[in-house]
Design a protein around this motif. Sequence first.
Motif, short mmCIF file in Angstrom:
data_model
loop_
_atom_site.label_atom_id
_atom_site.label_comp_id
_atom_site.label_asym_id
_atom_site.label_seq_id
_atom_site.Cartn_x
_atom_site.Cartn_y
_atom_site.Cartn_z
N SER A 80 5.81 3.32 -8.12
CA SER A 80 4.37 3.12 -8.14
C SER A 80 4.01 2.09 -9.20
CB SER A 80 3.65 4.44 -8.43
OG SER A 80 2.27 4.23 -8.62
N ASN B 64 -1.44 1.44 -9.79
CA ASN B 64 -2.73 1.09 -9.18
C ASN B 64 -2.81 1.57 -7.73
OD1 ASN B 64 -3.80 -0.44 -11.45
ND2 ASN B 64 -2.20 -1.95 -10.97
N GLY B 65 -2.05 2.60 -7.42
CA GLY B 65 -2.09 3.15 -6.08
C GLY B 65 -1.22 2.41 -5.08
N LYS B 66 -0.39 1.49 -5.55
CA LYS B 66 0.50 0.75 -4.67
C LYS B 66 1.94 0.92 -5.15
CE LYS B 66 -2.82 -2.72 -3.09
NZ LYS B 66 -3.08 -4.17 -2.89
N VAL C 194 0.83 -1.20 0.00
CA VAL C 194 0.00 0.00 0.00
C VAL C 194 0.86 1.25 0.00
CG1 VAL C 194 -1.68 1.33 1.34
CG2 VAL C 194 -1.95 -1.15 1.10
N SER C 195 1.99 1.21 0.71
CA SER C 195 2.82 2.41 0.84
C SER C 195 4.26 2.01 1.11
CB SER C 195 2.33 3.26 2.00
OG SER C 195 2.59 2.61 3.23
N GLU D 232 7.48 6.44 -3.73
CA GLU D 232 6.17 6.56 -4.39
C GLU D 232 6.32 7.10 -5.81
OE1 GLU D 232 4.03 9.00 -1.66
OE2 GLU D 232 3.19 7.27 -0.58
#
Length: 252
Positions: A230, A233-235, A191-192, A226
């Motif tokens: 990345s 897809n937001g991950k 996720v991050s 990030e």
Amino acid sequence: MDKGLIRKRFVRAAGTYEKNAEIQRRIAEKMTGRIEQYVPMSFRNRVLEIGCGTGVFTRMYRNHFHPACLFLNDICPEMQAWVSDSCGKDAVFLWGDAETLNFPSSLGMVISCSAIQWFENPERFFSRIRTHLVAGGYLAFTTFGEKNLQEIAELSGISLPYIPFERMKKILRQYYTIEHSWEEMNKLSFVSPYDVLKHLKTTGVTGISSSCWTRKTLDDFYSNYERKYSDGNGKVTLTYHPLYFICKTKSV
């Protein structure tokens, strides 16, 4: 290589390792299958495992092949408690640094999953361990290649001295016949960047450096991670680069 730090970090992560070591579990499963395919049954009975840790690979091997004699080594004496219940009365735990410890002789096979990348001198180990194998005995192990955790290396400058796949084969061929070898590139999604670091901490692989990051250093790491890694897809991604080898001893 600060082996005291390595030991400390793995002991700290023992309780969280198996829940988070997804890649290491996949690697162990694949190696178990290839051992069945490439190593004759007669060599699977008297076996030494290097770097058994909490016993992920150990249990797979024992449940699949039922060896008569299984020696388990780890640099952390605390790991004996993690493997003793699941490995049976025939398993013998040998605590110590595998690069210097004196091991039993007449082994049919030496196995290891995801441990040899921590060695200071793998070549010297490969040369020495063959003298503990019976004639025609096997060395079956996995380690990691130079692109392993490349995101961390590129942003922090911190990395193990991974040996490239072709260079590893050249080293091994001095002492063994390589029966089977392959490499993979695996990417995990998180996720991050914070979750990436948490994953590394819970699997114990932060024993590379004892340096402390400042708040600014950490914030820069997160933002750069990030931006560069990345997955769209937001991950964010983290790369694993496992190397696999099944080798047979040459005549000394």
